[in-house]
Scaffold this active site. Sequence first.
Site, PDB file in Angstrom:
ATOM      1  N   ASP A 207     -60.245  34.450 -50.031  1.00 38.30           N
ATOM      2  CA  ASP A 207     -58.823  34.380 -49.689  1.00 38.30           C
ATOM      3  C   ASP A 207     -57.991  35.369 -50.511  1.00 38.30           C
ATOM      4  O   ASP A 207     -56.922  35.794 -50.098  1.00 38.30           O
ATOM      5  CB  ASP A 207     -58.327  32.938 -49.927  1.00 38.30           C
ATOM      6  CG  ASP A 207     -56.820  32.813 -49.749  1.00 38.30           C
ATOM      7  OD1 ASP A 207     -56.368  33.039 -48.625  1.00 38.30           O
ATOM      8  OD2 ASP A 207     -56.121  32.519 -50.726  1.00 38.30           O
ATOM      9  N   LEU A 288     -49.371  31.105 -48.514  1.00 39.68           N
ATOM     10  CA  LEU A 288     -48.548  32.089 -47.797  1.00 39.68           C
ATOM     11  C   LEU A 288     -49.126  33.499 -47.866  1.00 39.68           C
ATOM     12  O   LEU A 288     -48.522  34.445 -47.390  1.00 39.68           O
ATOM     13  CB  LEU A 288     -47.133  32.109 -48.382  1.00 39.68           C
ATOM     14  CG  LEU A 288     -46.322  30.824 -48.165  1.00 39.68           C
ATOM     15  CD1 LEU A 288     -45.027  30.878 -48.943  1.00 39.68           C
ATOM     16  CD2 LEU A 288     -46.037  30.611 -46.681  1.00 39.68           C
ATOM     17  N   ARG A 289     -50.316  33.613 -48.480  1.00 41.49           N
ATOM     18  CA  ARG A 289     -50.903  34.951 -48.642  1.00 41.49           C
ATOM     19  C   ARG A 289     -51.139  35.631 -47.288  1.00 41.49           C
ATOM     20  O   ARG A 289     -50.920  36.815 -47.121  1.00 41.49           O
ATOM     21  CB  ARG A 289     -52.205  34.834 -49.424  1.00 41.49           C
ATOM     22  CG  ARG A 289     -52.446  36.026 -50.315  1.00 41.49           C
ATOM     23  CD  ARG A 289     -53.652  35.835 -51.213  1.00 41.49           C
ATOM     24  NE  ARG A 289     -53.277  35.520 -52.564  1.00 41.49           N
ATOM     25  CZ  ARG A 289     -53.790  34.537 -53.284  1.00 41.49           C
ATOM     26  NH1 ARG A 289     -54.698  33.758 -52.758  1.00 41.49           N
ATOM     27  NH2 ARG A 289     -53.409  34.323 -54.507  1.00 41.49           N
ATOM     28  N   GLY A 290     -51.579  34.841 -46.301  1.00 38.53           N
ATOM     29  CA  GLY A 290     -51.850  35.388 -44.968  1.00 38.53           C
ATOM     30  C   GLY A 290     -50.593  35.970 -44.331  1.00 38.53           C
ATOM     31  O   GLY A 290     -50.627  37.064 -43.749  1.00 38.53           O
TER      32      GLY A 290
END
Length: 352
Positions: A207, A288-290
């Site tokens: 991730d 919220l990385r995506g």
Amino acid sequence: MSDAITLDQSRPIFPFTAIVGQEEMKLSLILNVIDPKIGGVMIMGDRGTGKSTTVRALVDLLPEIEVVLNDPFNSDPQDPELMSEEVREKLKRNEKIEVTNRKILMVDLPLGATEDRVCGTIDIEKALTEGVKAFEPGLLAKANRGILYVDEVNLLDDHLVDVLLDSAASGWNTVEREGISISHPARFILVGSGNPEEGELRPQLLDRFGMHAQIGTVKDPNLRVKIVEQRASFDEAPLEFRKNYNDSQKELTDKLTEARHNLKKVEIDYDFRIKISQICSELNVDGLRGDIVTNRASKAIAAFENRNEVTPQDIFRVIPLCLRHRLRKDPLESIDSGDKVRDTFKKVFGYQ
């Protein structure tokens, strides 16, 4: 001989523009060069699919950057966030600092590297006897503002992967020993490659990579023949072979330099940002990385194509690379090919 290999320009490298196919991998690498804050790329594919060749070919295309002369951290003379403590102190004292231009560096991290070799070491004896912070920089210092490449990253010790990902995410490396602490900027593009047969990275580590490119063996016999012939020509006369690609290489380098410069001008419509977050939400992507990476990658591809506005097509091209490795909740599941992400995109954007 040092175990860090800074790729040597005098040794002929296979030209990036001569690489046939593997569009996903090439696009992911290009977008990370345009915007290093995308967070790197994990390339997974079968043996002999040109992963290392492609990553190493990227070196030729890397633009020049301004660095402080003789600084071990490649400090940026303009940006305090990318400066070593020593350079910041000099600027505070209004001392003149010498500046030079150099190509962005690419540093190889060998599988057997120790944590000291990666992070750097503090000479305690020197610190105590001479009262100075004696720091021996490691690979993270060398890779600041450049690319750190880890081949077979899935075989690297998990603890070291954690260290790399923490530095890549925060942009800083801190070394502590016997109460002495030293920090330096370590903002680099982390590129990992591996063969899925040798095991995947843990989902929580995966991730942390901005993008995930999957590459397979080329099936088309005509393309296979072309690749084999190209490789044979390059091995026989590398310098001659490279001459045929001088123009296309220069064109791509200029395009990358311009895209890096124009990136800040690119806008992404508020409605598109809402839709990106809706896709992430519907796919049940943690954190919220995506969302952040998809926004950045969409803007980078628009800059690469010399546009100031992101289109839905830009988002469609990058979103599978940004999200597919974030969907896996069970470590035994295989990573989605991207179809699930594309289907959700079509639904949210109202495509048939």
